[in-house]
Design a protein around this motif. Sequence first.
Motif, PDB file in Angstrom:
ATOM      1  N   PRO A 156       0.810  -1.235   0.000  1.00 17.38           N
ATOM      2  CA  PRO A 156       0.000   0.000   0.000  1.00 17.38           C
ATOM      3  C   PRO A 156       0.832   1.268   0.000  1.00 17.38           C
ATOM      4  O   PRO A 156       0.289   2.369  -0.077  1.00 17.38           O
ATOM      5  N   GLY A 157       2.142   1.168   0.103  1.00 17.24           N
ATOM      6  CA  GLY A 157       2.993   2.344   0.206  1.00 17.24           C
ATOM      7  C   GLY A 157       2.927   3.231  -1.021  1.00 17.24           C
ATOM      8  O   GLY A 157       2.594   2.787  -2.120  1.00 17.24           O
ATOM      9  N   ALA A 158       3.304   4.504  -0.817  1.00 21.93           N
ATOM     10  CA  ALA A 158       3.278   5.472  -1.914  1.00 21.93           C
ATOM     11  C   ALA A 158       4.552   5.438  -2.732  1.00 21.93           C
ATOM     12  O   ALA A 158       4.581   5.935  -3.863  1.00 21.93           O
ATOM     13  N   ARG A 163      10.745   3.322 -16.039  1.00 23.08           N
ATOM     14  CA  ARG A 163       9.531   3.976 -16.562  1.00 23.08           C
ATOM     15  C   ARG A 163       8.341   3.028 -16.482  1.00 23.08           C
ATOM     16  O   ARG A 163       7.234   3.414 -16.075  1.00 23.08           O
ATOM     17  N   GLU A 164       8.573   1.776 -16.872  1.00 19.34           N
ATOM     18  CA  GLU A 164       7.472   0.803 -16.830  1.00 19.34           C
ATOM     19  C   GLU A 164       6.977   0.582 -15.409  1.00 19.34           C
ATOM     20  O   GLU A 164       5.754   0.513 -15.170  1.00 19.34           O
ATOM     21  N   LEU A 165       7.880   0.477 -14.452  1.00 25.07           N
ATOM     22  CA  LEU A 165       7.482   0.255 -13.057  1.00 25.07           C
ATOM     23  C   LEU A 165       6.633   1.406 -12.545  1.00 25.07           C
ATOM     24  O   LEU A 165       5.598   1.198 -11.879  1.00 25.07           O
ATOM     25  N   ARG A 166       7.034   2.645 -12.825  1.00 29.39           N
ATOM     26  CA  ARG A 166       6.286   3.808 -12.351  1.00 29.39           C
ATOM     27  C   ARG A 166       4.895   3.882 -12.982  1.00 29.39           C
ATOM     28  O   ARG A 166       3.919   4.232 -12.339  1.00 29.39           O
ATOM     29  N   GLU A 167       4.842   3.542 -14.288  1.00 33.15           N
ATOM     30  CA  GLU A 167       3.555   3.601 -14.980  1.00 33.15           C
ATOM     31  C   GLU A 167       2.615   2.502 -14.497  1.00 33.15           C
ATOM     32  O   GLU A 167       1.435   2.745 -14.221  1.00 33.15           O
ATOM     33  N   ARG A 168       3.078   1.284 -14.395  1.00 37.04           N
ATOM     34  CA  ARG A 168       2.207   0.167 -14.042  1.00 37.04           C
ATOM     35  C   ARG A 168       1.820   0.172 -12.568  1.00 37.04           C
ATOM     36  O   ARG A 168       0.716  -0.235 -12.215  1.00 37.04           O
ATOM     37  N   GLY A 174       1.903   2.976 -10.589  1.00 33.30           N
ATOM     38  CA  GLY A 174       1.289   4.242 -10.232  1.00 33.30           C
ATOM     39  C   GLY A 174       1.883   4.849  -8.970  1.00 33.30           C
ATOM     40  O   GLY A 174       1.175   5.523  -8.209  1.00 33.30           O
ATOM     41  N   LYS A 175       3.138   4.653  -8.745  1.00 33.05           N
ATOM     42  CA  LYS A 175       3.792   5.208  -7.555  1.00 33.05           C
ATOM     43  C   LYS A 175       5.249   5.522  -7.890  1.00 33.05           C
ATOM     44  O   LYS A 175       5.790   5.061  -8.913  1.00 33.05           O
TER      45      LYS A 175
END
Length: 545
Positions: A492-494, A517-522, A524-525
């Motif tokens: 649940p972390g941001a 980039r993929e990790l941040r997009e998929r 959402g954090k």
Amino acid sequence: MLVESDPHETRVAVLEDDRLTELLVERVRERGLVGNVYKGRVTRVLPGMQAAFVNIGLERDAFLYVSDVGGSEQDAGLPLDEDELSDDQEAAKDPAPSSDSSSEGSDTEGSDTESGDSEGGEAGVSEEAQEASSLSHQRNAERQELPAIDELLRPGQELVVQVAKDPLPNKGARITAHVTLPGRYLVLLPTVRHIGISRRIEEPQERERLHEVLSSMSLETGGMIVRTVGEGKGHSEFEADRVYLSRLWSGITRRAESVYAPTLLHQESDASLRMVRDVFSGDFDVLLVEGEDTYERIVHFLDQVQPKLLPKVKLHSSGKPLFDRFRIHDEMDAALKSRVWLKSGGYIVIHQTEALVAIDVNTGRFTGGQDLEDTVVKTNLEAIREVVRQIRLRDLGGIIVLDLIDMVEEVHRQEVFAALERELQKDRAKNRVLSISEFGLVELTRKRTRPSLDRLLTQSCPYCRGRGRIRSITTTCLALRREALEHGAISPGAQLLLRVHPEVARALHSEEEAILRELRERLGKAVVVQSDPDLHHERFDVSEL
């Protein structure tokens, strides 16, 4: 020859044309027992297995086969290097292959289990007993004339024995009652009536001459074998050796009469004396010794067996350590690398496996002239000299496969093969070589006498765990991606923290940036990369912030 000794280890280096060709390293804590003579006490006699256990003062009782106890000279299982045995002595050795003696071509290093050892075994029956049972069946089938073990030995009996094979973590030493004492030119057999000539001395006239010389020498009991270095020597050299060895045996027997078992009666010489005894000769320009105690022992030994060599022995008194003066440490470091460069720009690659050693020859930066075949032959000829030097220096043994560069002309193959045979003649270890195959491969076997230099000086890498390679940066980044997606989807972390090795961090911010980039997009954090130099290249940690 260079001898450097300190309280922890003895190192002996042999240089030919100012290049290191042989290196013997012996650590005090790891010194073997082979050759040591003990007064032991029989603890158990096993008639059904034709063997006995003998207490010689070690952690485990030593193991004694019936063929190593007594009987005729034909039953003497002598613990000698095969190169020092005469043809008839070799034939007299036990023809049944012992399960504790790996064959020359399949011997492997680094294993506590030897060929023929069973992993399981019957409950209550020791591994040594299982081994002896198998061996005794073979021997009984081929040697019905051998007396039974219980006719030769009884529990509590004391006898003089010699260690023929060092103990292993799961078994005791193998011993023999047929003691052998090697000298410079002779091997004394105090318990066996036999006169023999090393089979490496092949000239019939020389063998006959040596046999006549030994027959003329006075020896009340026992026998003698001429070592390979005895070729061309006369009565005086052999007599000096015989007197020295006879005195040594007399001292052993006198001590045996005055002590109780188990007791060490005689300890085999250390590395420095063994190399002087077995290798040092008039062919050497000088023997440099560092350490006064070692120098005095060598001088005392040579004064008894070969006083003519004394002028060649020098005490190294310079302030600079002996091995540093001759850059031996640099040669040792190079001998631990898999790639060896040749002067022409070609190179060889050496890889040891459990079963064999693979050596590959490559032209590398050497382009030669206009003729390809000529370039290949020159590279192979240069490589042959370095290959044999590396085999001797690294003390490689077992099966060795040499992959030469393919040659078209048969005459060139024969030229390279002849060069290989000439170089192998310099090797003291027994070897056998097969002709070059149509694929440019040469197979040879070399007798293994001790762990190779690589096994002696190194250990398995804790990072790659012996693989010799680690995961690439890209492979680690992709593994990190999979774990981060799995972890981030349920946390649940941001923010997501990726703790990685600096090289992986660099890749994630450059060529592998698409993964971030993929990790941040998929997910959402935010994804934060933290560099940690204490982490292994393959390790990473994914956590919440």
